[in-house]
Design an enzyme around this catalytic site. Sequence first.
Site, mmCIF file in Angstrom:
data_model
loop_
_atom_site.group_PDB
_atom_site.id
_atom_site.type_symbol
_atom_site.label_atom_id
_atom_site.label_comp_id
_atom_site.label_asym_id
_atom_site.label_seq_id
_atom_site.Cartn_x
_atom_site.Cartn_y
_atom_site.Cartn_z
ATOM 1 N N PHE A 43 2.741 8.340 -0.938
ATOM 2 C CA PHE A 43 2.115 6.928 -0.713
ATOM 3 C C PHE A 43 0.699 7.061 -1.147
ATOM 4 O O PHE A 43 -0.112 6.309 -1.022
ATOM 5 C CB PHE A 43 2.248 6.392 0.738
ATOM 6 C CG PHE A 43 3.839 6.531 1.097
ATOM 7 C CD1 PHE A 43 4.752 6.028 0.175
ATOM 8 C CD2 PHE A 43 4.273 6.762 2.419
ATOM 9 C CE1 PHE A 43 6.015 6.052 0.322
ATOM 10 C CE2 PHE A 43 5.630 6.593 2.548
ATOM 11 C CZ PHE A 43 6.339 6.211 1.755
ATOM 12 N N TRP B 137 0.775 -1.268 -0.015
ATOM 13 C CA TRP B 137 0.077 -0.059 -0.065
ATOM 14 C C TRP B 137 0.766 1.317 -0.185
ATOM 15 O O TRP B 137 0.406 2.197 -0.538
ATOM 16 C CB TRP B 137 -0.857 0.051 1.232
ATOM 17 C CG TRP B 137 -1.510 1.296 1.528
ATOM 18 C CD1 TRP B 137 -2.773 1.617 0.813
ATOM 19 C CD2 TRP B 137 -1.276 2.298 2.067
ATOM 20 N NE1 TRP B 137 -3.112 2.868 1.302
ATOM 21 C CE2 TRP B 137 -2.413 3.360 2.113
ATOM 22 C CE3 TRP B 137 -0.109 2.612 3.018
ATOM 23 C CZ2 TRP B 137 -2.290 4.477 2.787
ATOM 24 C CZ3 TRP B 137 -0.256 3.951 3.657
ATOM 25 C CH2 TRP B 137 -1.141 4.793 3.368
ATOM 26 N N HIS B 138 2.226 1.165 0.837
ATOM 27 C CA HIS B 138 2.906 2.482 0.833
ATOM 28 C C HIS B 138 3.391 2.748 -0.662
ATOM 29 O O HIS B 138 4.076 3.662 -0.910
ATOM 30 C CB HIS B 138 3.871 2.094 1.705
ATOM 31 C CG HIS B 138 3.661 2.482 3.157
ATOM 32 N ND1 HIS B 138 2.850 1.260 3.819
ATOM 33 C CD2 HIS B 138 3.546 3.353 4.014
ATOM 34 C CE1 HIS B 138 2.701 1.694 5.062
ATOM 35 N NE2 HIS B 138 3.031 3.010 5.263
ATOM 36 N N GLY B 139 3.761 1.583 -1.426
ATOM 37 C CA GLY B 139 4.328 1.963 -2.872
ATOM 38 C C GLY B 139 4.652 0.684 -3.651
ATOM 39 O O GLY B 139 4.509 -0.283 -3.106
#
Lengths: 371, 478
Positions: B478, B321-323
């Site tokens: 993000f 989800w962050h990247g």
Amino acid sequence: MSKPSKYLLQFLCASALIMLAAVALNFAVDPLQLFRPARFYQPMYSTDSRMQNAGLVRSQDFDTVFMGTSLAIHFKQSDIDRLLGVRSLKLAMTGSNSHEQSFVLATALERHPGRVIWQMDDWIFQDAPDVDHDAYLPAHLYRRDVEGVAGYLFSGAMARESLWMLARSIKPLEKTVARLTSGGLIKFPLPTVDEINSVRPDYDLSAAYNAKKTVASFTNITAPPRSAYLGFGYDYDAMVRNFERDAVGLIANNPDVKFDIYFPPYSILQFVAMRDASSPTLKIVYDFTAYAAKRLAQFPNASLYDFREVREITHDLSNYADVVHHSPAVDLKVLAMLAERKYLVDPADPTASLQRLKAQVEVYRLENVER
Amino acid sequence: MLFNSYPFIFLFLPVALLGYFALGRLSNLFPVIWLALASLAFYAVSNWQFVPLLLASVAFNYLIGWLLIAGRLRAVLRLAVLTLGVTGDLVVLGIFKYAGFLAANYNAIFATNYMVEILLPVGISFYTFTQIAFLVDAYRGKVAHYRLPHYALFVTYFPHLIAGPILHHKDMIPQFERAETKRPDPHLILCGLIIFAIGLFKKTCLADGIQPLVALAFGPSPPSFDQAWIGALAYTFQLYFDFSGYSDMAIGISLMFGIFLPLNFNSPYKATSIIDFWRRWHMTLSRFLRDYLYISLGGNRHGSLARYVNLMVTMALGGLWHGAAWTFVIWGVLHGLYLCINHVWNNYGPAIAPRFERPARLAAFAVTFLSVVVAWVFFRAENVSSALSILAKMTDPTHIVFGRGEIVDTAFVIVYAALAWFAPNTQAIMGYDHEARTVGQGLDHWRLRPIFLYATAAVLAFGILGIQQHSEFIYFRF
């Protein structure tokens, strides 16, 4: 007035007063020397050329301006002065585009220097945001308009630098503060202009510049999918348009200034990479070179030097850190060639040097390269 | 638009506040519409091309939510509508966030040369998650019908839109509906300003201040043992002060409008276990992952093994989800692994004798912190091989520079560590209680109030003076 309203007012007034104190400090010390040269304290300088140049063009004495990208960033002003017999001001900026270079040069030309030495890469003429939309160049600071001056005076970082410089100017503190000065946290760690972005004496040059790194860089940029980026941003029409605006415009508007422009000595692998992995890009580079050489030949106040054909430099891969960036030893050779007017493009035959470069690129064989 | 910018602080925020309270005299609905429009303007200033996407997302999810709440659908159809909604959200997120990543992996496996370059709409991860939670709750029958302006404001509310905290509709929409929030409260405005000031100071003075040291480990030159540690620790503190600073600013701004946002940080580096860490770091994301992913996967309802698998899957997806990069996946997997080890230790580890409790806590704190630092190396590195190279340097004490620069840098890192470990956090300083909707209760009776006011005024001044051009928050990407 209710108690919370009174507290709110106290809070806001106290904040405003503290900010005004910082403004007064920044104005008095003027760490960038934007308003006046440093007098009552020992000045310090930053490696951030885009910011530092805004002060240098106002505070330094010079008769020659030296402009370029990262390929000109390590030149020492003292070398330029010694070898060319001038009083120079280096304004090179890493990764700069033609809008930035032309804008900074135009600001410097307000001080009426007689000569500009301009290290010119073809890629600087790719389309880029204009200086007012450039995230990295503080255009307002160069213009010293309200926005630029307010941003400068209201800067806490500048206030910290001001305090730091004042502390360095107090004799008993001088040595301690100098020891604590760290390039990472202090924006102005350099005591002389000559040290701005020049290579430190203890720097390991053989580790930074060698054939192994050059070849590794070549292998990297020619390997798919990375090779697709070789042609990124290359658009002949856009490059011509930007060249006309940023280079020709400046030369034509300053007929009393002598422009010595040079194409730097990239390693031959720069062109071989395009030849093998992105031939349309190489054609744009050749076409643009021909256009620029012919156009510059029309101006009596412009001279063009093409060092890209200097085999003894460009074919010796140990001179480079990658396929384009040459060592400080080559900086000195470039200055010597400029002093001797070597590789000066003949205005009567402006594309002759390009033809010689093409021949070199065509016959260069990678089998000779040790991978 | 950035919170840490002059146009926001001196123009946007005052205008938004004035309009909100002025319209509050006329009606209870106009301020909500005003704030939603102001939020769109806030977003459009630097992301105008993605405004239609944001509006389409709001409309799509509101429609799906309406079908789930008001539509009298059969159970199968309700599930189909929910699936459509969640799939729609995830497909859009996938296209914008993960298409390039998938193409790069496809190229690596099949030696092809597909180029996918799609700009990432700022905040898409946050507003997608916020709305997925809304849809799932609507399906579970936990949502009352909301009016469109309130729903639109809940999604676009500018203090949280770009980088969270991830809001919950049950927490926010009732606050937007209350008439009292539309009347200016000098106490809440003052407390909001102070919290904003602390956040701004954290961002512009602390996070941006230590940022240059990060390059010691993550820059182009290979670091020595000491430089790798200084750089990794510098990033550890930069990320914390950057993101918690942003969250403080969001809470402070919202408080000026009379709206209480949930806490996102609670001194995470004081944690004495990884479980504790995740209760203190990015708390709204942890809560979202627990409620909508971990529990949906089965949580701990099917035995220990299933629990560990669910934890690993949840954390790996949390990383992703962050990247869109393997470094984030590894970061998530590492934390999943840490959590599993932590649970195993809690279940099967030896009991600590009372006389060893203090040293044991100290050891637990040290192990937790070091584990987090190691994981941050993956989080920050350009790619997996650079992360491994930096970690190798961190374990190779044969090459130490420790010159003058490194000594000064170490001193700075120690100051930051002291702040993160020993200083009280913002909510402790301000007495911010999100659940009770109270803040700064003791301010009026506090003997040191004048000193406190002037000190926090200085914090605001330093925060504003510390504003640098184009210093984005790390979590924006993000």
